[in-house]
Enzyme design. Structure first.
Site, PDB file in Angstrom:
ATOM      1  N   LYS A  22       0.298  -1.320   0.028  1.00 16.83           N
ATOM      2  CA  LYS A  22      -0.252  -0.343   0.366  1.00 16.83           C
ATOM      3  C   LYS A  22       0.487   1.141   0.264  1.00 16.83           C
ATOM      4  CE  LYS A  22      -2.073   1.839   3.956  1.00 16.83           C
ATOM      5  NZ  LYS A  22      -1.360   2.831   4.156  1.00 16.83           N
ATOM      6  N   ASN A  23       1.973   0.906   0.880  1.00 21.20           N
ATOM      7  CA  ASN A  23       2.568   2.512   1.175  1.00 21.20           C
ATOM      8  C   ASN A  23       3.706   2.849  -0.006  1.00 21.20           C
ATOM      9  OD1 ASN A  23       0.810   2.778   3.455  1.00 21.20           O
ATOM     10  ND2 ASN A  23       2.447   2.407   4.193  1.00 21.20           N
ATOM     11  N   ARG A  94      -3.838  10.290   4.878  1.00 17.79           N
ATOM     12  CA  ARG A  94      -3.156  10.933   5.015  1.00 17.79           C
ATOM     13  C   ARG A  94      -1.825  11.345   3.732  1.00 17.79           C
ATOM     14  NH1 ARG A  94      -0.080  14.612   7.738  1.00 17.79           N
ATOM     15  NH2 ARG A  94       2.532  13.958   7.696  1.00 17.79           N
ATOM     16  N   CYS A 118      -4.948   8.007   9.831  1.00 19.90           N
ATOM     17  CA  CYS A 118      -4.880   7.912  11.303  1.00 19.90           C
ATOM     18  C   CYS A 118      -4.373   8.946  12.072  1.00 19.90           C
ATOM     19  CB  CYS A 118      -4.373   6.344  10.498  1.00 19.90           C
ATOM     20  SG  CYS A 118      -4.363   4.894  10.429  1.00 19.90           S
ATOM     21  N   ARG A 126      -1.286  15.804  12.481  1.00 22.31           N
ATOM     22  CA  ARG A 126       0.169  14.861  11.672  1.00 22.31           C
ATOM     23  C   ARG A 126       1.109  16.615  11.070  1.00 22.31           C
ATOM     24  NH1 ARG A 126      -1.528   8.986   9.414  1.00 22.31           N
ATOM     25  NH2 ARG A 126       0.734   9.185   8.787  1.00 22.31           N
ATOM     26  N   LYS A 166      14.078  16.837   9.652  1.00 22.90           N
ATOM     27  CA  LYS A 166      13.701  15.558  10.609  1.00 22.90           C
ATOM     28  C   LYS A 166      13.535  14.147   9.031  1.00 22.90           C
ATOM     29  CE  LYS A 166      10.702  13.760  13.469  1.00 22.90           C
ATOM     30  NZ  LYS A 166       9.346  13.417  14.407  1.00 22.90           N
ATOM     31  N   SER A 168      10.726  12.343   7.021  1.00 18.91           N
ATOM     32  CA  SER A 168       9.446  12.232   6.679  1.00 18.91           C
ATOM     33  C   SER A 168      10.306  11.230   5.624  1.00 18.91           C
ATOM     34  CB  SER A 168       8.822  13.342   6.780  1.00 18.91           C
ATOM     35  OG  SER A 168       8.306  13.158   5.611  1.00 18.91           O
ATOM     36  N   VAL A 169       8.914  10.304   5.988  1.00 21.47           N
ATOM     37  CA  VAL A 169       8.748   9.734   4.208  1.00 21.47           C
ATOM     38  C   VAL A 169       8.030   9.971   3.152  1.00 21.47           C
ATOM     39  CG1 VAL A 169       7.281   7.513   4.000  1.00 21.47           C
ATOM     40  CG2 VAL A 169       8.726   7.626   6.057  1.00 21.47           C
ATOM     41  N   ASP A 311       5.041   0.739  12.426  1.00 20.87           N
ATOM     42  CA  ASP A 311       3.243   1.066  11.692  1.00 20.87           C
ATOM     43  C   ASP A 311       3.084  -0.912  12.370  1.00 20.87           C
ATOM     44  OD1 ASP A 311       3.157   2.658  10.208  1.00 20.87           O
ATOM     45  OD2 ASP A 311       3.433   2.280   8.405  1.00 20.87           O
ATOM     46  N   ILE A 333       8.485   7.698  16.566  1.00 28.23           N
ATOM     47  CA  ILE A 333       8.027   8.063  15.350  1.00 28.23           C
ATOM     48  C   ILE A 333       7.060   9.467  15.871  1.00 28.23           C
ATOM     49  CG2 ILE A 333       7.529   8.063  13.002  1.00 28.23           C
ATOM     50  CD1 ILE A 333      10.299   7.364  13.407  1.00 28.23           C
ATOM     51  N   ARG A 403      -8.744  -0.719   4.705  1.00 23.21           N
ATOM     52  CA  ARG A 403      -7.165   0.609   4.546  1.00 23.21           C
ATOM     53  C   ARG A 403      -6.293  -0.158   3.657  1.00 23.21           C
ATOM     54  NH1 ARG A 403      -6.429   5.250   7.584  1.00 23.21           N
ATOM     55  NH2 ARG A 403      -5.403   4.879   6.206  1.00 23.21           N
TER      56      ARG A 403
HETATM   57  C1  EPZ Z   1       4.712   7.330   6.526  1.00 19.24           C
HETATM   58  O1  EPZ Z   1       3.490   8.114   6.871  1.00 19.24           O
HETATM   59  C2  EPZ Z   1       3.926   6.288   6.442  1.00 19.24           C
HETATM   60  N1  EPZ Z   1       2.505   6.311   5.947  1.00 19.24           N
HETATM   61  C3  EPZ Z   1       2.818   5.226   7.945  1.00 19.24           C
HETATM   62  O2  EPZ Z   1       1.869   4.696   7.635  1.00 19.24           O
HETATM   63  C4  EPZ Z   1       4.347   5.637   8.356  1.00 19.24           C
HETATM   64  O3  EPZ Z   1       3.784   4.915   9.910  1.00 19.24           O
HETATM   65  C5  EPZ Z   1       4.933   6.668   8.107  1.00 19.24           C
HETATM   66  O4  EPZ Z   1       5.447   6.980   7.281  1.00 19.24           O
HETATM   67  C6  EPZ Z   1       6.153   6.945   9.352  1.00 19.24           C
HETATM   68  O5  EPZ Z   1       6.811   5.323   8.524  1.00 19.24           O
HETATM   69  C7  EPZ Z   1       2.625   6.233   3.669  1.00 19.24           C
HETATM   70  O6  EPZ Z   1       3.176   6.204   4.002  1.00 19.24           O
HETATM   71  C8  EPZ Z   1       1.018   6.475   3.275  1.00 19.24           C
HETATM   72  P1  EPZ Z   1       6.568  10.915   8.320  1.00 19.24           P
HETATM   73  P2  EPZ Z   1       4.442   9.598   6.859  1.00 19.24           P
HETATM   74  O7  EPZ Z   1       6.188  12.009   7.117  1.00 19.24           O
HETATM   75  O8  EPZ Z   1       4.623  10.161   5.378  1.00 19.24           O
HETATM   76  C9  EPZ Z   1       6.283  14.917  11.829  1.00 19.24           C
HETATM   77  C10 EPZ Z   1       0.250   3.327   7.470  1.00 19.24           C
HETATM   78  O9  EPZ Z   1      -0.477   2.631   8.838  1.00 19.24           O
HETATM   79  N2  EPZ Z   1       6.154  15.505  10.309  1.00 19.24           N
HETATM   80  O10 EPZ Z   1       7.651   9.552   7.935  1.00 19.24           O
HETATM   81  O11 EPZ Z   1       2.929  10.355   6.949  1.00 19.24           O
HETATM   82  C11 EPZ Z   1       5.487  12.831  11.558  1.00 19.24           C
HETATM   83  O12 EPZ Z   1       4.208  14.209  12.264  1.00 19.24           O
HETATM   84  C12 EPZ Z   1       1.067   4.274   7.814  1.00 19.24           C
HETATM   85  O13 EPZ Z   1       0.078   2.403   6.934  1.00 19.24           O
HETATM   86  C13 EPZ Z   1       5.928  16.174  10.544  1.00 19.24           C
HETATM   87  O14 EPZ Z   1       6.379  17.146  12.131  1.00 19.24           O
HETATM   88  O15 EPZ Z   1       4.865  10.038   7.599  1.00 19.24           O
HETATM   89  C14 EPZ Z   1       5.513  12.310  11.720  1.00 19.24           C
HETATM   90  O16 EPZ Z   1       6.039  12.145  13.843  1.00 19.24           O
HETATM   91  C15 EPZ Z   1       0.290   5.541   8.981  1.00 19.24           C
HETATM   92  N3  EPZ Z   1       5.766  17.540   9.810  1.00 19.24           N
HETATM   93  C16 EPZ Z   1       7.605  12.297  11.480  1.00 19.24           C
HETATM   94  O17 EPZ Z   1       7.736  13.046  11.071  1.00 19.24           O
HETATM   95  C17 EPZ Z   1       5.956  17.118   8.371  1.00 19.24           C
HETATM   96  O18 EPZ Z   1       5.797  17.292   7.603  1.00 19.24           O
HETATM   97  C18 EPZ Z   1       7.319  10.787  10.269  1.00 19.24           C
HETATM   98  O19 EPZ Z   1       5.925  11.263  10.072  1.00 19.24           O
HETATM   99  C19 EPZ Z   1       6.141  15.617   8.391  1.00 19.24           C
HETATM  100  C20 EPZ Z   1       6.000  14.059   9.283  1.00 19.24           C
END
Ligand code: EPZ
Length: 424
Positions: A22-23, A94, A118, A126, A166, A168-169, A311, A333, A403
């Site tokens: 999915k991701n 998201r 989520c 988020r 930081k 971020s995926v 996850d 995270i 989902r």
């Molecule tokens: C991705 O979400 C995944 N979603 C999430 O999987 C996964 O939990 C997450 O990465 C971490 O591995 C998809 O790939 C669609 P991040 P993402 O940006 O991209 C903070 C699932 O269950 N942050 O790496 O939203 C954020 O709040 C889902 O399949 C900011 O502060 O995650 C978090 O604490 C749930 N500002 C950390 O960084 C930003 O602009 C990492 O988030 C972006 C992120």
């Protein structure tokens, strides 16, 4: 809202075929906005988030043709142009924000609703500040009004040197996609390097994008004028694989997990070995047998890839409830990804949360109960717990599960789980 009725305890045995990721599929689908030429994607997972992304692409002017089994999609561009990713299209997902980078790169404008998805970060929500601040460095201008990001750029985006504050995926994905059509060279530092991101860059490279990974977390992109027609097969789902591996260990079962490269989940497998599971890996398969006695672990911290994934934190916590001592998991995270704990306590779990660390007492005999899912991975954790619990459990709000887990109950039934979907 559908529910799962589960009668436990069950021991799992047999083969599981892992679906497409999915991701990985979500950003790859979003990136098709960058193309004029047709794209064919294979091994698409049949989960709700993919339907949501396909509808979003359709609303933005793509023609979507799915194969009969809905695992292959051909995406072509129509003359219709719409630059609004509406609230109704992204409120449940998201990954809706992932259309922003491609739209601004391709069309030089976009009106994108703040995304849903989520709830994992408590009161801090988020945020998407890294996406916005870094796209700005490529030349995007934006304003936030009424829950929408009104973004534009005067001309083509322009390559730049960007270091993410930081990891971020999503922000890494948005920037890679945008930089593909930007003028000149973009250097991205402190990138997320999840296998799903590498799948996105492999896909884009298959269409002629000039992307190079340099060192551990640096990605260099030289913008091109357009991307070529391509056909690509999406990788297997890492989190689905991890969830079934944990289930085998939890129920002392024996599973052959197919269609996933074990080298991509070495950290997860090393923790499963630490709890005592026997793990054999092949090129594209994993054989996992649960231990007689699950051993406790007192130092798991979730971390960006290649660390232990957030996850799988909820699912692994269920496993540690059955260990022979006290375990600890620290969530690094997301600030408050522990909503599942309250529900696990209904089954008899003894878990104590202090700040971002959960202390888990082992040797718990779960007893069936009524449970409510709160997010995608939490819902999978509740299903796992219910499978190992004595008696009947009902897990409600399984739309969260739908989902991200393809035909979860069918796959579970096939390996010996007594589970039934109750549709309402
Ligand atoms: C991705 O979400 C995944 N979603 C999430 O999987 C996964 O939990 C997450 O990465 C971490 O591995 C998809 O790939 C669609 P991040 P993402 O940006 O991209 C903070 C699932 O269950 N942050 O790496 O939203 C954020 O709040 C889902 O399949 C900011 O502060 O995650 C978090 O604490 C749930 N500002 C950390 O960084 C930003 O602009 C990492 O988030 C972006 C992120």
């Amino acid at each position: 809202m559908d529910k799962f009725l589960i009668k436990g305890p069950c021991k799992v045995n047999g083969t599981v075929n892992i679906s497409g990721s999915k991701n990985a599929a979500l950003p790859i689908l979003a990136s098709t906005i960058l193309f004029d030429k047709p794209v064919i994607l294979e091994n698409l997972p049949r989960v709700k988030d993919i339907d949501t992304m396909l509808s979003l692409l359709e609303s933005l002017g793509s023609k979507i043709v799915l194969s009969k089994n809905k695992r292959t999609v051909k995406i072509t561009k129509t003359k219709k142009k719409n630059f609004v990713a509406s609230y109704s299209s992204v409120k449940t997902m998201r990954a809706g924000v992932l259309v922003l980078g491609p739209m601004i790169a391709k069309h030089h404008k976009s009106i994108t609703s703040f995304p849903g998805g989520c709830v994992l970060n408590g009161n801090s929500g988020r945020p998407i500040n890294y996406h916005l601040n870094t796209l700005k460095k490529l030349g995007m201008q934006y304003e936030i009004k009424k829950g929408y990001i009104f973004a534009k750029t005067k001309a083509k985006l322009k390559g730049n040197f960007i270091k993410f504050p930081k990891i971020s995926v999503g922000a890494t994905e948005n920037l890679i996609m945008a930089a593909c059509l930007a003028k000149g060279k973009t250097i991205l530092k402190n990138c997320a390097i999840e296998p799903e991101i590498k799948d996105l860059t492999n896909f884009l490279r298959s269409a002629g994008a000039k992307i190079k990974w340099v060192g551990k977390r640096t990605c260099e992109i030289i913008g091109v004028n357009n991307l070529k027609e391509t056909k690509y097969s999406i990788m297997g789902d890492r989190i689905e694989t991890g969830t079934f591996c944990i289930l085998a260990a939890l129920t002392k079962g024996n599973l052959l997990i197919k269609n996933f490269k074990p080298k991509l989940i070495q950290t997860e497998l090393s923790f499963l070995k630490k709890v005592g599971a026997s793990v054999k890996t092949f090129k594209n398969e994993i054989q996992i047998k649960g231990p007689k006695q699950i051993k406790s672990i007192n130092n798991i911290s979730t971390k960006e890839y290649p660390g232990f994934p957030t996850d799988l934190q909820a699912q692994f916590m269920v496993l540690l409830c059955k260990a022979n001592g006290i375990s600890k998991i620290t969530e690094k995270i997301f600030q408050s990804r522990f909503i599942h704990v309250m529900e696990l306590q209904r089954l008899g779990a003894k878990i104590n949360i202090k700040n971002n660390t959960a202390t888990i007492e082992g040797n718990t005999e779960f007893k069936g109960a009524e449970l409510m899912s709160s997010d995608l991975r939490a819902s999978a954790a509740l299903v796992l717990a219910a499978i190992s619990a004595k008696g009947k459990s009902i897990v409600s709000r399984v739309y969260h599960c739908d989902r991200g887990y393809e035909k979860f109950e069918d796959k579970l039934k096939r390996i010996g789980v007594n589970i039934k979907r109750i549709s309402s």
